[in-house]
Motif scaffolding. Structure first.
Motif, mmCIF file in Angstrom:
data_model
loop_
_atom_site.group_PDB
_atom_site.id
_atom_site.type_symbol
_atom_site.label_atom_id
_atom_site.label_comp_id
_atom_site.label_asym_id
_atom_site.label_seq_id
_atom_site.Cartn_x
_atom_site.Cartn_y
_atom_site.Cartn_z
ATOM 1 N N PHE A 239 5.071 9.642 -18.809
ATOM 2 C CA PHE A 239 5.487 10.961 -18.148
ATOM 3 C C PHE A 239 6.849 11.449 -18.378
ATOM 4 N N THR A 240 7.002 12.632 -18.478
ATOM 5 C CA THR A 240 8.164 13.289 -18.777
ATOM 6 C C THR A 240 8.627 14.162 -17.594
ATOM 7 N N SER A 241 7.841 14.412 -16.760
ATOM 8 C CA SER A 241 8.112 15.547 -15.609
ATOM 9 C C SER A 241 7.585 14.730 -14.337
ATOM 10 N N LEU A 242 8.388 15.247 -13.061
ATOM 11 C CA LEU A 242 8.063 14.872 -11.932
ATOM 12 C C LEU A 242 7.549 16.101 -11.406
ATOM 13 N N SER A 243 7.220 17.099 -11.598
ATOM 14 C CA SER A 243 6.825 18.301 -10.981
ATOM 15 C C SER A 243 5.337 18.199 -10.123
ATOM 16 N N TRP A 244 4.540 17.293 -10.795
ATOM 17 C CA TRP A 244 3.254 17.198 -10.172
ATOM 18 C C TRP A 244 3.133 16.070 -8.987
ATOM 19 N N VAL A 245 4.423 15.425 -8.814
ATOM 20 C CA VAL A 245 4.304 14.366 -7.942
ATOM 21 C C VAL A 245 4.005 14.634 -6.481
ATOM 22 N N PHE A 246 4.911 15.989 -6.122
ATOM 23 C CA PHE A 246 4.799 16.273 -4.754
ATOM 24 C C PHE A 246 3.724 16.950 -4.071
ATOM 25 N N ASN A 247 2.542 17.109 -5.044
ATOM 26 C CA ASN A 247 1.454 17.667 -4.661
ATOM 27 C C ASN A 247 0.174 16.716 -4.568
ATOM 28 N N VAL A 248 0.725 15.326 -4.780
ATOM 29 C CA VAL A 248 -0.382 14.510 -4.661
ATOM 30 C C VAL A 248 -0.647 13.875 -3.220
ATOM 31 N N SER A 249 0.184 13.610 -2.303
ATOM 32 C CA SER A 249 -0.191 13.201 -1.352
ATOM 33 C C SER A 249 0.880 13.634 -0.078
ATOM 34 N N LYS A 250 0.451 13.777 1.076
ATOM 35 C CA LYS A 250 1.290 14.189 2.158
ATOM 36 C C LYS A 250 1.840 13.096 2.971
ATOM 37 N N VAL A 251 1.349 11.872 2.625
ATOM 38 C CA VAL A 251 1.617 10.533 3.500
ATOM 39 C C VAL A 251 2.309 9.762 2.861
ATOM 40 N N CYS A 252 2.384 9.795 1.381
ATOM 41 C CA CYS A 252 2.706 8.646 0.447
ATOM 42 C C CYS A 252 3.865 7.908 1.160
ATOM 43 N N THR A 253 3.732 6.463 1.157
ATOM 44 C CA THR A 253 4.710 5.697 1.644
ATOM 45 C C THR A 253 5.348 4.905 0.221
ATOM 46 N N HIS A 254 4.616 4.597 -0.616
ATOM 47 C CA HIS A 254 4.919 3.809 -1.986
ATOM 48 C C HIS A 254 4.704 4.817 -3.143
#
Length: 891
Positions: A239-254
């Motif tokens: 992966f080269t980008s972090l832009s997709w991360v913030f739409n994966v989970s609302k409650v992610c702890t890890h």
């Protein structure tokens, strides 16, 4: 993650045992299912007989790993995961397993199973747990697994040769809570996020090392963030980008994105992931400073940003802490470009257990104020920073460290007194700290717990205390390094659990060595040891490398016949005499490096050395060895096989890694070799160094033709011997040669043309022999200087100034034929003159012959010539008259 899964399985097992105990009407297993299990066993390889209880005459419900329903007799659980995760079963998973239609748990983890996953497993619709991880399974993951709608846990990780091109089948596993496909090849999957976000119960996803390059960014706006996903791990992808991360989970702890190719600034989007407890972004190419948005992550317990390119001042980050304070336990910022001083308010992190800031650009002074409130600190890593420690002599730290790594800082010049109260230290790394002092007596009280001790590259002096003799160290593996100091006196015995001992580059004198049952590495190099090498070395049955070089050892080669694990022997630069024992080649079959240079060995090279198939460095130079070079050297596989896998001589202590908050780098052994006329030290590159050095001996006879079979050789040095005969004509087959030295022998004949084929050759010495003839010309040989060939009166041609006879003959011919243009001399020959004569005859008669035979042509030709000449004559006369008038010339 594994612990949670284990507890869940234990709970289910206990439940079934309870049912078994409480039910008096117990039925035996169903006969058809017993037969299915026997068919399944028949396709397994059970070398340890772990399924010895699986016999037809017994009730299969009491077989190892089998659990049945007491009321029906159906097999409901099959758990063949070996204890201690040591593989016991091999072979294939037979489709007969699919006859167990009442299975709700199938666990075959940590074995050596091969072949494909049977497609029919998708028919076991009652399965709630399917764990086939840590095997050798191959092929496509069957889409039929999508039929297992009752699955809670699916783990196919660590098989490495599984692949899947589509994950849509996962979206039908509506009850799935745990999914691990790590090390499967998912590079062809176009959409991964959509199927995962359709699973309402999914809590844990692991897709480590799946060759993922990027998620389908076009599908991200269509994805509703998961309300259940707690941990998401995609370590070791591309992966080269972090832009997709913030739409994966609302409650992610890890969230674990370590070891990818992230190369932008850390985005502010993390401020919305307020539930994060663990954020791992290490081993990427992240730039810029630590963002202010991290102040919103008040639940964060672990933050790992190590091994990136982050810059800026660490103090700025500490100012961004939320007002309530972090509960952070583990903070890793090592291997970046952070600078400035270590801020005092780091003491606000009262729950901090591990702090890693190694290999940055921190500077300034560290004193007790930085650590006054860090009572929970257990792991401290501050290596490779220009930091100075300034603690008062009576300071008692509030913490009890387990691991301190502070190499290349400034703890000196006195031995750090505050370590006196650190009685729980297991790992202590304080090398290269400018400590110029004696070991205090209280320090040896700490060694009862020290598994790793490195005080090398200081100025410690005095003798090691005899109290080490009576010490009992609790660890089963110990590594101690006292090298590069000014220690003196006798070498005491050390604890028997020692696996690595280095006291090289001191001023020690030899003492007694204990009975080291586990010692793997012994380095006593570059001291003042003298006398015979103790015969007790033969008791070191676990020893793999011995460095005794650069001392004053005398006597004969010590008996090491029981040291069958030896990979490296360096007895170089001593006064050892006698012959090289034949048992070296007969007993030490794991040998990779044999270095006996600069001693007083006599006799011939034993042919038994040709049995050392793993030897890639053989250095017998600077001795009094006589006889011929053995013809059998081509038997040594490591010298003749370029495709052979070559690993560094390294060691990892598993007992150390288990407690460390950061990974422990493996120890790579090193050795010194002569390379292109200079001594160089090789460590991690040692595996690429393939060499034979027999120089400075009394070897006789010819260079064997068989030596040209050693195509893996990088360096060959046979100089300063009494070798005769020719240089092998096929020496050009040794395509990997970079360094070749045959100087100072009695070799004769011409230099083989095949030398021109050695494209890597950049150092060669053929000087001071009896070679003759013209030096071969090639692009590679043209880069070598004249000293390569000097001392051979019969050699000629560039780069020597002496011309070859054939070149002189050609030059003389050109002079006789009167050709003044040196560039054209090579083209003048008898054929050239014949061609000119034929051309003249044909051209002359081609024109004049037609004029004789054709009257009309002859008349026209002379008429044309007459018309041309008259105007030319007139113009020429006028020009001459003008010149005469100008220069006043009289007729």
């Amino acid at each position: 993650m594994f612990t949670c899964r284990f507890y869940l399985l234990c709970l289910v097992t206990i439940l079934y045992i309870s049912l078994c105990v409480g039910n008096s009407n117990i039925k035996k297993c169903v006969e058809t299912e017993k037969n299915a299990l026997l068919k399944f066993k028949a396709k397994l390889i059970d070398t340890n007989d772990s399924l010895s209880s699986w016999k037809g005459q017994k009730d299969c419900c009491i077989w190892e790993g089998v659990t049945c329903d007491n009321s029906t007799g159906h097999v409901t659980m099959l758990n063949l995961q070996p204890p201690n995760t040591i593989p016991q079963l091999g072979g294939n998973i037979d489709s007969s397993l699919c006859e167990l239609q009442h299975l709700f748990s199938l666990v075959l983890s940590f074995n050596q199973l091969e072949g494909k996953i049977p497609d029919c497993i998708g028919s076991l619709v009652q399965l709630t747990y399917l764990y086939l991880d840590n095997n050798g399974l191959v092929g496509a993951i069957p889409h039929s697994l999508g039929n297992l709608s009752n699955l809670l846990g699916l783990d196919l990780s660590n098989n490495e040769f599984l692949f899947v091109n589509d994950l849509e089948w996962v979206s039908t596993l509506s009850n799935l809570s745990y999914l691990d496909l790590s090390y499967s090849n998912l590079s062809q999957v176009l959409d991964i996020l959509s199927p995962l976000t359709k699973l309402p119960s999914l809590q844990h996803v692991k897709l480590d090392f799946c060759e993922l390059h990027q998620f389908n960014l076009n599908s991200i706006p269509l994805i509703n963030s998961s309300n259940s996903l707690l941990s998401f791990t995609v370590r070791g992808n591309y992966f080269t980008s972090l832009s997709w991360v913030f739409n994966v989970s609302k409650v992610c702890t890890h969230l674990d994105l370590s070891s990818n190719s992230l190369q932008q600034n850390i985005p502010d989007g993390f401020k919305n992931m307020t539930s994060l407890e663990c954020l791992l972004l290490s081993n990427n190419k992240l730039q810029g400073s630590i963002p202010k948005s991290f102040q919103s992550l008040c639940q964060l317990e672990t933050l790992d940003l190590s091994s990136n390119k982050l810059s800026g001042q660490f103090s700025d980050y500490m100012q961004h802490l939320c007002s309530e304070g972090y509960d952070i336990i583990d903070l890793k910022l090592s291997d970046n470009q952070l600078n400035g001083t270590l801020p005092y308010n780091i003491g606000q992190l009262s729950n901090l257990q591990s702090l890693s800031i190694s290999s940055n650009k921190f500077s300034g002074i560290i004193n007790e104020s930085h650590f006054s409130n860090l009572s929970n600190l257990r792991y401290l890593y501050v290596d490779q920073n220009p930091l100075s420690f300034n603690f008062s002599s009576n300071w008692i730290p509030p913490f009890q460290l387990i691991d301190l790594s502070a190499s290349s800082c400034n703890l000196g010049p006195n031995f750090p007194l505050w370590l006196k109260d650190q009685g729980k230290l297991i790992f202590l790394q304080i090398s290269n700290n400018g400590i110029s002092d004696y070991f205090p007596e209280w320090f040896w009280d700490l060694t009862s717990s020290l598994t790793y001790l490195n005080v090398s590259h200081n100025k410690l002096h005095g003798a090691l205390p005899k109290s080490i003799l009576s010490m009992e160290v609790g660890s089963s593996e110990i590594r101690w390094d006292f090298s590069f100091n000014n220690l003196s006196g006798q070498l005491p015995s050390f604890p028997p659990q020692l696996t690595l001992l280095s006291v090289s580059n001191n001023m020690e004198t030899i003492g007694l060595l204990g009975q080291f049952q586990k010692l793997q590495v012994l380095n006593l190099a570059t001291n003042n040891f003298s006398g015979r090498i103790p015969d007790s070395f033969d008791t070191l049955q676990s020893i793999e490398t011995i460095h005794l070089n650069d001392n004053n050892f005398t006597g004969k080669f010590p008996p090491l016949t029981n040291c069958r694990k030896l990979k490296l022997i360096d007895f170089g630069d001593n006064n050892i005499e006698g012959t090289i024992p034949t048992w070296v080649g007969e007993n030490l079959h794991q040998m990779i490096v044999l270095r006996l240079r600069s001693n007083k060995f006599q006799g011939s090279i034993p042919e038994s050395l040709c049995n050392l198939s793993h030897v890639q460095v053989l250095d017998l130079s600077n001795n009094n060895i006589t006889g011929n070079i053995p013809h059998c050297l081509y038997h040594i596989t490591a010298l003749s096989n370029t495709t052979l896998s070559r690993e560094p001589i390294s060691y990892e202590l598993s007992g150390l890694i288990s407690f460390r908050a950061t990974s422990l780098p493996s120890f790579s052994d090193k050795a010194i070799f002569s390379w292109k006329g200079a001594n160089r030290e090789y460590e991690k590159n040692l595996r690429f160094f393939v060499a034979i050095d027999l120089s400075c001996n009394q070897l006789m006879g010819e260079i064997p033709q068989s030596i040209t079979v050693l195509i893996a050789l990088v360096s060959l040095n046979l100089s300063s011997n009494n070798l005769t005969g020719f240089i092998p004509k096929n020496i050009g087959h040794m395509k990997m040669l970079e360094s070749l030295d045959l100087s100072k022998n009695h070799l004769s004949g011409t230099i083989p043309e095949s030398l021109s084929n050695l494209s890597f050759l950049n150092y060669m010495r053929l000087s001071f022999n009896n070679l003759s003839g013209k030096i071969p010309s090639s692009t590679q040989l043209g880069t070598l200087d004249a000293y390569t060939y000097t001392g051979n009166p019969g050699l000629c041609g560039p780069p020597l100034l002496k011309d070859c006879p054939e070149d002189s003959i050609n030059t003389h011919k050109n002079d006789v034929e009167g050709d003044d243009d040196d560039d054209d001399d090579g083209f003048i020959s008898y054929g050239f003159y014949i061609s000119i004569g034929l051309g003249f005859i044909i051209g002359f008669w081609g024109v004049c012959g037609t004029l004789v035979l054709k009257t009309s042509w002859r008349y026209a030709y002379f008429q044309f010539f007459n018309n041309i000449c008259d105007p030319i004559y007139v113009q020429l006369s006028l020009f001459i008259a003008r010149m005469k008038r100008r220069f006043q010339v009289q007729d």
